[in-house]
Design an enzyme around this catalytic site. Structure first.
Site, mmCIF file in Angstrom:
data_model
loop_
_atom_site.group_PDB
_atom_site.id
_atom_site.type_symbol
_atom_site.label_atom_id
_atom_site.label_comp_id
_atom_site.label_asym_id
_atom_site.label_seq_id
_atom_site.Cartn_x
_atom_site.Cartn_y
_atom_site.Cartn_z
ATOM 1 C CE LYS A 182 -6.679 34.073 -18.044
ATOM 2 N NZ LYS A 182 -7.041 34.809 -16.823
ATOM 3 C CG HIS A 212 -3.111 28.454 -19.418
ATOM 4 N ND1 HIS A 212 -3.633 29.598 -18.853
ATOM 5 C CD2 HIS A 212 -3.718 27.420 -18.799
ATOM 6 C CE1 HIS A 212 -4.515 29.264 -17.941
ATOM 7 N NE2 HIS A 212 -4.583 27.948 -17.879
ATOM 8 C CD GLU A 250 -10.276 28.249 -11.059
ATOM 9 O OE1 GLU A 250 -9.058 28.132 -10.922
ATOM 10 O OE2 GLU A 250 -10.860 29.341 -11.110
ATOM 11 C CG HIS A 274 -9.250 30.500 -20.122
ATOM 12 N ND1 HIS A 274 -8.075 30.774 -20.781
ATOM 13 C CD2 HIS A 274 -8.972 30.643 -18.806
ATOM 14 C CE1 HIS A 274 -7.137 31.073 -19.892
ATOM 15 N NE2 HIS A 274 -7.659 30.999 -18.706
#
Length: 521
Positions: A182, A212, A250, A274
């Protein structure tokens, strides 16, 4: 050998080809056949910290055959041994499994490096010669996977060169595959253009789009939780679920990613891929099986039935982190980061509400949020259940009782939490929230493989269930594009928020209008 004894064969003992093995027997390890993994962009952090260690970990687990080779392609003036040293250092520093010299030596025998620019025809001639040589000396059988760990602007260049030099052609029973990292475009129009480029050299069956997050054990456990148990699926609908929150937070800033991040932002970087993939797995109907086609059909159906809630001024939020104290250190604001222009309107926090227009989820809002410089690093899916219509306790007995919730923790502490009411010990009736936790680390003796291990082995096996197809990518952009267009039309900077907080005030107001509040993970 009995059926039970066959189930305990270790990867090191199992042959990578077995004519007597039933391929449907999932208890045996899935071992790749002879193949070459060619990696473009081997000098980047992703390759060094994730991809190279993942290749070693697969070899260490016995999942790569002797007929495996690993080829790096980059501009660096390296020989094979120089690249091997880089791979070795990455393995020793970042591999998940213990270092074993005999495994490294087996892997080392197939490591090669090709020096050149992506536009250099002679470099691709050298790559072809290298692959031909490996097919002869390592027995890789003409099976080649090309991993494009490069910026999207180079996708068309690399793919065209692979096509021009005959490296995408399948012949004599061999396979060729291309792996794309991506982002898959920056809007619907560019995603379609990217697909035209990819399709010019490879068929859809040869293309593997890496997300992922879909390789993480807990994401796959979502499917097991829903469809391998009786107790959850009957509640998985608008009769019982109040709303769903999907969060990826994050605690870091953009680091050294200014060149990539500015102009992309949190929504394109995380929500489009995601979070909308996690959403699709959460909201889709039960598939007819766990194969790629069955999963893809259900994910596409629920994405097609989904749209962002149209009052974007009330049901979206965007923010940008300021400078200040976070985690005990003084950090820069986004606009103070190196390489970020003073007038940037790129968001580092994004939240949207989406609605699913089908019978199962009508009236249930899904809230998706992501941000940098949050209080903690966490990714989770939280289903908040509706309150009971009637409880036989008085208000004092249940004063601290909240709604039931089911939370799937994707990272960092993979597991599932069920929140429900229980009586507090004592002579009087008092009901309080308690948590029942399942944690991967304490429930299984096996350690969870890294996501890239699972995804790389799936590429080499040609097993695509965890890879989004082009239709899913386009539907995700269709959902997100109207929000991005609305934000672009504002021509203002996102709302600032302090580092170490859960985002701007507009994000809190966004849920308050619906009578709910964000979870504190």
């Amino acid at each position: 050998m009995t059926q039970d004894s066959a189930a305990v064969i270790t990867p090191q003992e199992a042959p990578y080809t077995n004519p007597l093995r039933d391929p449907r027997d999932r208890r045996l390890p899935r071992i790749a056949g002879p193949s070459v993994l060619v990696m473009f962009g081997v000098t980047g952090d992703l390759a060094r910290k994730k991809l190279m260690p993942a290749v070693y970990d697969l070899a260490n687990r016995g999942l790569l055959p002797p007929g495996f080779a690993f080829v790096g392609f980059a501009r660096r003036d390296w020989e094979d041994q120089d690249f091997a040293q880089v791979v070795g250092e990455a393995v020793r520093e970042h591999a998940r499994t213990p270092y074993r010299e005999e495994v490294w030596q087996q892997l080392l025998a197939g490591i090669r490096f090709v020096q050149g620019e992506f536009t250099d025809d002679q470099a691709f001639d050298r790559l072809k010669a290298t692959l031909d040589d490996l097919d002869r000396t390592q027995g890789t059988g003409g099976n080649h996977a090309f991993y494009l760990s490069v910026p999207p602007k180079f996708f068309d260049v690399v793919i065209n060169k692979l096509k021009e030099h005959g490296l995408a052609e399948e012949s004599n029973g061999s396979w060729k595959r291309v792996v794309i990292e991506k982002p898959f475009g920056h809007d619907l129009a560019s995603a379609k253009q990217l697909e035209r480029v990819v399709a010019s050299g490879f068929t859809e069956e040869q293309v593997f789009r890496i997300d992922h997050y879909l390789g993480k054990e807990t994401v796959q456990n979502l499917l097991a939780l829903r469809f391998a148990n009786t107790m959850f699926e009957p509640l998985w609908n608008n009769n019982y679920v109040s709303h769903v929150q999907i969060t990826m937070a994050e605690d870091i800033g953009i680091g050294g990613r200014a060149g990539y991040y500015d102009g992309v932002g949190a929504a394109r970087d995380v929500i489009q891929n995601h979070l909308l993939q996690l959403f699709a797995l959460t909201a889709m109907e039960e598939p007819t099986g766990m194969g790629a086609d069955a999963l893809r059909v259900e994910k596409e159906k629920v994405l097609e039935a989904t749209s962002a809630t149209r009052r974007f001024d009330q049901h979206t939020a965007r923010g940008i982190y300021e400078g200040g104290w976070s985690g005990g250190e003084l950090v820069k604001g986004y606009l103070e980061e190196d390489g970020i222009p003073a007038g940037s309107t790129t968001e580092t926090y994004a939240a949207i509400r989406v609605d699913v227009h089908n019978r199962r989820w009508a009236g249930v809002p899904f809230y998706l949020r992501t941000g940098k410089r949050m209080p903690t690093r966490v990714t989770e899916i939280a289903l908040q259940f509706k309150p009971l219509p009637y409880v036989p306790f008085n208000a004092h007995d249940t004063a601290t009782l909240g709604a039931n919730a089911l939370v799937l923790r994707i990272q960092p502490d993979e597991g599932v939490t069920l929140r429900f009411g229980a009586k507090v010990p004592g002579t009087q009736m008092e009901v309080r929230d308690v948590n029942m936790d399942f944690e991967y680390g304490s429930s299984f003796t096996e350690s969870s493989p890294e996501a890239y291990e699972r995804l790389i082995i799936d590429v080499l096996l040609g097993d695509p269930p965890l890879f989004p197809r082009n239709k899913e990518v386009e539907e995700s952009w269709r959902i997100l594009d109207p929000v991005l267009d609305y934000w672009a039309g504002l021509k203002t900077q996102p709302e600032p928020y302090r580092p170490g907080t859960w985002g701007p005030k507009s994000a809190i107001d966004m849920l308050a209008r619906d009578g709910v509040a964000w979870r504190r993970p």
